[in-house]
Motif scaffolding. Structure first.
Motif, PDB file in Angstrom:
ATOM      1  N   PRO A   5      52.595  87.097  46.776  1.00 23.20           N
ATOM      2  CA  PRO A   5      53.727  86.199  47.052  1.00 23.20           C
ATOM      3  C   PRO A   5      55.085  86.881  46.860  1.00 23.20           C
ATOM      4  O   PRO A   5      56.060  86.512  47.522  1.00 23.20           O
ATOM      5  CB  PRO A   5      53.528  85.065  46.049  1.00 23.20           C
ATOM      6  CG  PRO A   5      52.064  85.062  45.761  1.00 23.20           C
ATOM      7  CD  PRO A   5      51.656  86.507  45.800  1.00 23.20           C
ATOM      8  N   GLN A   6      55.156  87.864  45.969  1.00 29.03           N
ATOM      9  CA  GLN A   6      56.418  88.558  45.728  1.00 29.03           C
ATOM     10  C   GLN A   6      56.864  89.400  46.919  1.00 29.03           C
ATOM     11  O   GLN A   6      57.997  89.903  46.947  1.00 29.03           O
ATOM     12  CB  GLN A   6      56.278  89.474  44.497  1.00 29.03           C
ATOM     13  CG  GLN A   6      56.048  88.732  43.191  1.00 29.03           C
ATOM     14  CD  GLN A   6      54.564  88.490  42.923  1.00 29.03           C
ATOM     15  OE1 GLN A   6      53.756  88.466  43.835  1.00 29.03           O
ATOM     16  NE2 GLN A   6      54.224  88.315  41.645  1.00 29.03           N
ATOM     17  N   THR A  36      48.003  84.520  46.905  1.00 26.94           N
ATOM     18  CA  THR A  36      48.386  85.458  47.950  1.00 26.94           C
ATOM     19  C   THR A  36      49.183  84.730  49.037  1.00 26.94           C
ATOM     20  O   THR A  36      49.239  83.504  49.074  1.00 26.94           O
ATOM     21  CB  THR A  36      47.157  86.103  48.612  1.00 26.94           C
ATOM     22  OG1 THR A  36      46.382  85.079  49.263  1.00 26.94           O
ATOM     23  CG2 THR A  36      46.293  86.816  47.589  1.00 26.94           C
ATOM     24  N   ILE A  37      49.787  85.505  49.915  1.00 27.74           N
ATOM     25  CA  ILE A  37      50.395  84.971  51.127  1.00 27.74           C
ATOM     26  C   ILE A  37      49.835  85.781  52.294  1.00 27.74           C
ATOM     27  O   ILE A  37      49.324  86.892  52.103  1.00 27.74           O
ATOM     28  CB  ILE A  37      51.935  85.041  51.114  1.00 27.74           C
ATOM     29  CG1 ILE A  37      52.408  86.480  50.873  1.00 27.74           C
ATOM     30  CG2 ILE A  37      52.502  84.090  50.069  1.00 27.74           C
ATOM     31  CD1 ILE A  37      53.926  86.644  50.956  1.00 27.74           C
ATOM     32  N   ALA A  38      49.929  85.233  53.498  1.00 26.55           N
ATOM     33  CA  ALA A  38      49.344  85.900  54.654  1.00 26.55           C
ATOM     34  C   ALA A  38      50.335  85.909  55.811  1.00 26.55           C
ATOM     35  O   ALA A  38      51.146  84.995  55.975  1.00 26.55           O
ATOM     36  CB  ALA A  38      48.052  85.218  55.074  1.00 26.55           C
ATOM     37  N   SER A  39      50.244  86.949  56.608  1.00 21.97           N
ATOM     38  CA  SER A  39      51.099  87.079  57.779  1.00 21.97           C
ATOM     39  C   SER A  39      50.651  86.119  58.881  1.00 21.97           C
ATOM     40  O   SER A  39      49.643  85.411  58.755  1.00 21.97           O
ATOM     41  CB  SER A  39      51.018  88.509  58.316  1.00 21.97           C
ATOM     42  OG  SER A  39      49.750  88.746  58.923  1.00 21.97           O
ATOM     43  N   GLU A  76      57.870  88.467  56.166  1.00 23.85           N
ATOM     44  CA  GLU A  76      58.761  88.033  57.245  1.00 23.85           C
ATOM     45  C   GLU A  76      59.014  89.162  58.235  1.00 23.85           C
ATOM     46  O   GLU A  76      59.099  88.932  59.450  1.00 23.85           O
ATOM     47  CB  GLU A  76      60.068  87.517  56.645  1.00 23.85           C
ATOM     48  CG  GLU A  76      59.888  86.229  55.847  1.00 23.85           C
ATOM     49  CD  GLU A  76      61.143  85.800  55.119  1.00 23.85           C
ATOM     50  OE1 GLU A  76      62.175  86.489  55.274  1.00 23.85           O
ATOM     51  OE2 GLU A  76      61.098  84.789  54.388  1.00 23.85           O
ATOM     52  N   THR A  77      59.129  90.393  57.718  1.00 19.07           N
ATOM     53  CA  THR A  77      59.315  91.544  58.604  1.00 19.07           C
ATOM     54  C   THR A  77      58.069  91.762  59.461  1.00 19.07           C
ATOM     55  O   THR A  77      58.166  91.991  60.678  1.00 19.07           O
ATOM     56  CB  THR A  77      59.604  92.814  57.785  1.00 19.07           C
ATOM     57  OG1 THR A  77      60.813  92.632  57.060  1.00 19.07           O
ATOM     58  CG2 THR A  77      59.732  94.026  58.694  1.00 19.07           C
ATOM     59  N   ILE A  78      56.892  91.702  58.824  1.00 20.65           N
ATOM     60  CA  ILE A  78      55.641  91.890  59.571  1.00 20.65           C
ATOM     61  C   ILE A  78      55.475  90.805  60.621  1.00 20.65           C
ATOM     62  O   ILE A  78      55.080  91.077  61.765  1.00 20.65           O
ATOM     63  CB  ILE A  78      54.439  91.913  58.603  1.00 20.65           C
ATOM     64  CG1 ILE A  78      54.454  93.196  57.766  1.00 20.65           C
ATOM     65  CG2 ILE A  78      53.124  91.796  59.365  1.00 20.65           C
ATOM     66  CD1 ILE A  78      53.360  93.274  56.729  1.00 20.65           C
TER      67      ILE A  78
END
Length: 264
Positions: free
Chosen positions: A222-223, A107-110, A229-231
Motif C-alpha cells: 500500500p505504501q 496489498t494493492i494491485a495495478s 498510479e504510474t504503472i
C-alpha cells in the motif's frame, strides 16, 4: 558458473541482511520483482537460451524504462513466499490475480495487465455440454500451492479431488498414466506440457469452456500508491497502443486443442 537459483538466494539474502532500501540503492534504484519460478509462458518465464526472465512482463518494463520508469530486477520465488516478500518489503512487485492472495488487504494491485484462462485437460474427449456443475466426481491433477479460482468450490465440496504435484510436466505425466481424470492448467502451460515426445501417441482434449478467466495484475505494498498510479497510466498507454496484443501474437506455439496424437 553460479546457478540461477543460487544467484536468487544470494540476492534475497542481501535484502534480508541490509534491508530493502539499501539493497535497491545498490541495484541503481531497481525495483525487485519476485517470480513464481520458473514463471509462466508467455507472461513471465525463464528463458534458458538467454539465461534470464522474458515474456510480456519483461517486455512491458523494458518499453517503459526509457520514459523514466525504474529498472526491474527479477528474482526467483514461489506463490506462497511472493506475497509475503511484498508485504514485508523484501520485494516490490509480483504478478498475480488478487483472488489468489491470502492477505489481499495488505496489498494493492495495478490495473489488469493481461487475461489468464485456465482449462481442464483430459485424454478422453469432453462432452459438448460438459460443465463443472454436471461433473459428479473426479480426480484433478493440480500444482501444489496453486489456487484454482474456478475449482475451489468443487474441491471444498469433494466433487473434485486435488492430486497435487510439483510441476506442470509431472501433472501431464500423471494424467497420461491415469492417476487423475483431469489436469488443470492455463492454455499456454498445457501446450508446453503436452508437446513433448512423451505425448506423441496421446491425444489431449481441452474443456469446452475455461474453469476461470481472471485478470493478472501487478501486486505491491500500500505504501507504493504513487508507483501504482504510474504503472496504471503506463499500462493504459501500453495496452491501448496495441503493443500488448502485438507482442502476444509474436510468440510461437499459440495454444490449439485438441492436440491429436502425432506418432504411431
Amino acid at each position: 558458473m553460479i546457478s540461477k537459483f543460487l544467484l536468487s538466494v544470494i540476492f534475497m539474502h542481501a535484502l534480508w541482511v541490509i534491508g530493502p532500501a539499501e539493497a535497491l540503492a545498490s541495484e541503481s534504484k531497481a525495483l525487485v520483482f519476485v517470480v513464481n519460478s520458473p514463471g509462466s509462458f508467455p507472461y513471465l518465464y525463464y528463458d534458458d537460451v538467454q539465461q534470464k526472465y522474458s515474456g510480456l512482463v519483461d517486455y512491458f518494463f523494458l518499453e517503459v524504462e526509457p520514459k523514466g520508469f525504474p529498472p526491474v530486477v527479477f528474482v526467483d520465488s514461489n506463490q506462497l513466499r511472493s506475497e509475503q516478500f511484498v508485504i514485508e518489503g523484501k520485494a516490490d512487485l509480483y504478478l498475480a490475480n488478487v483472488g489468489w492472495l491470502q492477505r489481499p488487504k495488505l496489498t494493492i494491485a495495478s490495473r489488469p495487465f493481461v487475461s489468464h484462462k485456465t482449462f481442464l485437460y483430459s485424454i478422453e474427449p469432453f462432452e459438448a455440454d460438459f460443465s463443472l456443475s454436471n461433473t459428479v466426481r473426479g480426480r484433478v491433477c493440480t500444482h501444489e500451492n496453486f489456487v484454482y479460482t474456478g475449482l475451489e468450490f468443487y474441491f471444498a465440496n469433494s466433487n473434485l479431488v486435488r492430486v497435487d504435484s510439483s510441476s506442470h510436466k509431472a501433472m501431464a505425466s500423471m494424467l497420461k498414466s491415469k492417476r487423475c481424470d483431469f489436469a488443470v492448467m492455463n492454455d499456454y502451460n498445457a501446450m508446453e506440457a503436452f508437446s513433448t515426445d512423451e505425448f506423441c501417441k496421446t491425444s489431449i482434449y481441452q474443456s469446452p469452456e475455461p474453469t476461470s478467466t481472471v485478470d493478472l495484475t501487478f501486486v505491491m505494498r500500500p505504501q507504493m500508491q504513487a508507483l501504482k498510479e504510474t504503472i496504471d497510466r503506463l499500462l493504459v498507454e501500453f495496452i491501448s497502443s496495441g503493443q500488448l496484443d502485438a507482442k502476444l501474437a509474436s510468440y510461437p506455439n499459440i495454444p490449439d486443442f485438441p492436440k491429436k496424437a502425432t506418432c504411431l
